[in-house]
Enzyme design. Structure first.
Site, PDB file in Angstrom:
ATOM      1  N   GLU A   1      -3.814   4.653   2.954  1.00 25.63           N
ATOM      2  CA  GLU A   1      -2.920   3.799   2.171  1.00 25.63           C
ATOM      3  C   GLU A   1      -3.663   3.273   0.957  1.00 25.63           C
ATOM      4  O   GLU A   1      -4.806   2.852   1.071  1.00 25.63           O
ATOM      5  CB  GLU A   1      -2.467   2.599   3.006  1.00 25.63           C
ATOM      6  CG  GLU A   1      -1.964   2.962   4.365  1.00 25.63           C
ATOM      7  CD  GLU A   1      -1.564   1.725   5.158  1.00 25.63           C
ATOM      8  OE1 GLU A   1      -1.353   0.670   4.551  1.00 25.63           O
ATOM      9  OE2 GLU A   1      -1.483   1.840   6.376  1.00 25.63           O
TER      10      GLU A   1
ATOM     11  N   THR B   1       0.840  -1.191   0.000  1.00 25.37           N
ATOM     12  CA  THR B   1       0.000   0.000   0.000  1.00 25.37           C
ATOM     13  C   THR B   1       0.875   1.240   0.000  1.00 25.37           C
ATOM     14  O   THR B   1       1.756   1.385   0.847  1.00 25.37           O
ATOM     15  CB  THR B   1      -0.905   0.054   1.248  1.00 25.37           C
ATOM     16  OG1 THR B   1      -0.074   0.022   2.419  1.00 25.37           O
ATOM     17  CG2 THR B   1      -1.892  -1.074   1.267  1.00 25.37           C
TER      18      THR B   1
END
Ligand code: ADP
Ligand code: MG
Length: 200
Positions: free
Chosen positions: A128, A64
């Site tokens: 993220e 992420t």
């Protein structure tokens, strides 16, 4: 009313997330959100990709790209924590050089987590983004732009890593299916994205 994520930040408290239950797993719909984006979406986010704890890729098979704290506000001031879907694009340029391979420069479907990562007991709210694309290289330090188009599910806590991984895999399928609807597809060529990039 559910409070927006930024209120918990002001209060300096990390809210507890509910445990993910077996019923939740069995009853997850495979498409999320309305047939066309509704307010507060679309939400535009942008910022330089930061280093996190290095957990997403290694531990969960799902890297992420983390946004800086100040880039989160347009989202956290109007939404709850949770998992969202949309599109994102990584700038090919870093320090004045074009370093991202051409196949990695497009607008990609993404899933985004806005939250406190209860399974990892984070003290800070993070945003993220996992881009659904196989990149040739890392892109820390690159500018990332994202258009958040809809909400998938609340942030949950887990008793096992496997449960979390399973939900992330479901999130990716739900995001792709949700974005495949006609009214969402046009956002892939939204003016915030760069579709006129120089060749290598
Ligand atoms: P960190 O905790 O530093 O964010 P991760 O394990 O989450 O570490 O990995 C994220 C990094 O992996 C991103 O910053 C990016 O440079 C790289 N990366 C490679 N492929 C992807 C992808 N498909 N989506 C998001 N990040 C990716
Ligand atoms: Mg990360």
């Amino acid at each position: 009313m559910v409070e927006v994520a930024a209120q918990a930040v002001i209060k300096e408290e990390r809210p507890t997330a509910p445990m993910r239950t077996e019923t939740f797993r069995q009853t997850r719909p495979d498409i999320a959100g309305p047939d066309a984006p509704e307010l507060p979406f679309p939400i535009v986010l942008s910022g330089t990709v930061q280093y996190g704890f290095g957990r997403g890729g290694k531990d969960l098979g799902c890297p992420t790209a983390n946004l800086p704290d100040e880039s989160i506000t347009p989202m956290s001031s109007v939404t709850q924590t949770g998992v969202y879907y949309g599109y994102a694009q990584i700038s090919p340029e870093k320090n004045g050089q074009f370093v991202l391979s051409e196949k990695d420069r497009g607008v990609m479907p993404m899933v985004m987590s806005l939250g406190w990562n209860p399974f990892y007991k984070n003290e800070r709210l993070t945003a993220e983004i996992h881009l659904m694309h196989d990149f040739d290289s890392d892109f820390y330090g690159h500018e990332m732009k994202a258009l958040v188009l809809g909400y998938i599910r609340p942030e949950l806590d887990y008793t096992s890593r496997e449960g979390l991984v399973e939900d992330i895999e479901t999130d990716k399928r739900v995001a792709l299916k949700s974005l495949a609807r006609l009214a969402y597809e046009k956002f892939k060529s939204d003016p915030i994205f760069d579709t006129t990039q120089p060749k290598l």
